[in-house]
Design an enzyme around this catalytic site. Structure first.
Site, mmCIF file in Angstrom:
data_model
loop_
_atom_site.group_PDB
_atom_site.id
_atom_site.type_symbol
_atom_site.label_atom_id
_atom_site.label_comp_id
_atom_site.label_asym_id
_atom_site.label_seq_id
_atom_site.Cartn_x
_atom_site.Cartn_y
_atom_site.Cartn_z
ATOM 1 N N LYS A 156 -43.369 -23.865 -7.241
ATOM 2 C CA LYS A 156 -44.590 -23.079 -7.061
ATOM 3 C C LYS A 156 -45.163 -23.140 -5.646
ATOM 4 C CE LYS A 156 -45.767 -21.359 -11.206
ATOM 5 N NZ LYS A 156 -46.139 -19.936 -11.444
ATOM 6 N N SER B 53 -36.799 -25.620 -12.469
ATOM 7 C CA SER B 53 -37.994 -25.165 -11.751
ATOM 8 C C SER B 53 -38.998 -26.260 -11.442
ATOM 9 C CB SER B 53 -38.682 -24.054 -12.548
ATOM 10 O OG SER B 53 -39.059 -24.530 -13.831
#
Length: 385
Positions: A33, A284
């Protein structure tokens, strides 16, 4: 500020495909992110920077925004659902953001962030439905092509869709023949349903421990990009995610959070046509709450046939436990717990329940134990994790 993460081979995870892992769980904030947040904030005008930034997040986007804003000397406020893992909340504060906990889900935190943005004039840094945020996440796709030029398929976790939109756009623009697949938790399959229905939609509720992808409504921009650039989106169960987390820990010495493990779960449980292909699973993030890690490991052990609980109905007489133990020992399993229950009202007065917890190698060994016990005349009542 974001690092170029390693792409590592994982030959023991999934024997049917040539598997690689893109380790965004080893990113500076433990998640991809930071890429999108940093690029978006870096493009703000001087006036926008002076007013500060605001965001909503279950944790990973929050940390990316906090780090990027602090590095640039910009005030940041992050609205987080009150059920967000404590570790992510505290990490966000430590990185310099002001945190407001909002009762409910991510979507409730989003509504509160929008309300505050309208009151303060701060710039809203959307976690996924923003072209510059998407562009930042797309750098992962460029890195994958640089690190593995002959890649055949890439599997990407999907929540709101910012990650897969950026990765798919980057890869398809340069190598349109490469397959890009998305994967969601079955209990939060907003993009998967919209993708297959061909219609934008919102779920009534989400239910998954993979908090990083627990999103009721996919992005409008990301939905359009998924329709254009993504080949398919599938779902995995909570138990399959748990098994993938365990497999990554045991075989690769990598800690992944629920969202980050979903691509591996899709590969492990045959959700996609990957046989003979060079496949990249995008891990992720690795920011899993340690308070649920032990439960996840237990579920993973059960799913992979490494642990099982058996309940056997016995005549309450001497020698029964010895007979059962001999069978289990002969099969090579290890007994880790024993409970002898005479009080269950479902049993005859002269009978009892023997409840055993076993460490086993795999499902085949469990089946062998059950068969041998049945052949010896023992009644298996049920099994529970």
């Amino acid at each position: 500020m974001a690092r170029k993460t390693d792409l590592i081979a994982a030959p023991h995870l999934c024997p049917d495909t040539d598997l690689y892992l893109k380790t965004e769980n080893l990113q500076v904030t433990g998640s991809f992110k930071v890429r999108g947040a940093y690029y978006k904030i870096s493009q703000l005008t001087a006036e926008e920077r002076a007013k500060g930034v605001i965001a909503c997040s279950a944790g990973n986007h929050a940390q990316g925004v906090a780090l990027a804003a602090t590095r640039m000397g910009i005030r940041s406020v992050v609205c987080m659902p009150d059920g967000a893992p404590i570790m992510k909340v505290e990490s966000t504060k430590r990185l310099g953001a002001e945190v407001e906990l909002v009762k409910g889900t991510y979507d409730d935190a989003h509504d509160r962030a929008v309300e505050l943005q309208q009151q303060t004039g701060m710039t809203f840094i959307h976690p996924y439905d923003d072209e510059r945020v998407i562009a930042g996440q797309g750098t992962i796709g460029l890195e994958i092509l640089d690190q593995l030029p002959d890649v055949d398929a890439v599997i990407v976790p999907v929540g709101g869709g910012g990650l897969i939109s950026g990765v798919a756009f980057a890869i398809k623009s340069l190598r349109p023949e490469v397959k890009v697949y998305g994967v969601q938790a079955a209990g939060a399959a907003s993009m998967e349903r919209a993708f297959h229905a061909g219609q934008y939609q919102t779920l009534d509720r989400v239910d998954t421990f993979a908090d990083g992808i627990a999103v009721k409504t996919p992005g409008e921009i990301t939905f359009q990009m998924a329709e254009s650039y993504v080949d398919d989106i599938v779902t995995v169960s909570e138990d399959e995610i748990a098994a993938a987390i365990l497999s990554l820990m045991e075989n690769q010495k990598l800690v992944a959070e629920g969202a980050g493990a979903t691509p591996v779960a899709a590969a492990l449980f045959g959700k996609l046509p990957l046989a003979g292909k060079k496949t990249v699973c995008l891990i992720s993030g690795g920011n899993i709450d340690v308070n649920i890690l032990s439960r996840v490991i237990t579920r993973g052990l059960v799913m992979s046939g490494r642990k099982v609980n058996l309940m056997i109905a016995l005549e309450d007489k001497p020698g029964q436990l010895t007979r059962v133990s001999d069978i289990i020992s002969a099969c090579g399993a290890n007994v880790i717990s024993v409970h002898h229950d005479r009080a269950d009202t479902n049993m005859a007065i002269t009978s009892c329940f023997l409840k055993l917890g076993l460490e086993t190698r795999n499902m085949a060994q469990i089946d062998e134990i059950k068969q041998r016990l049945t052949e010896a005349g023992f009644a298996l009542v049920n099994e529970r994790v």
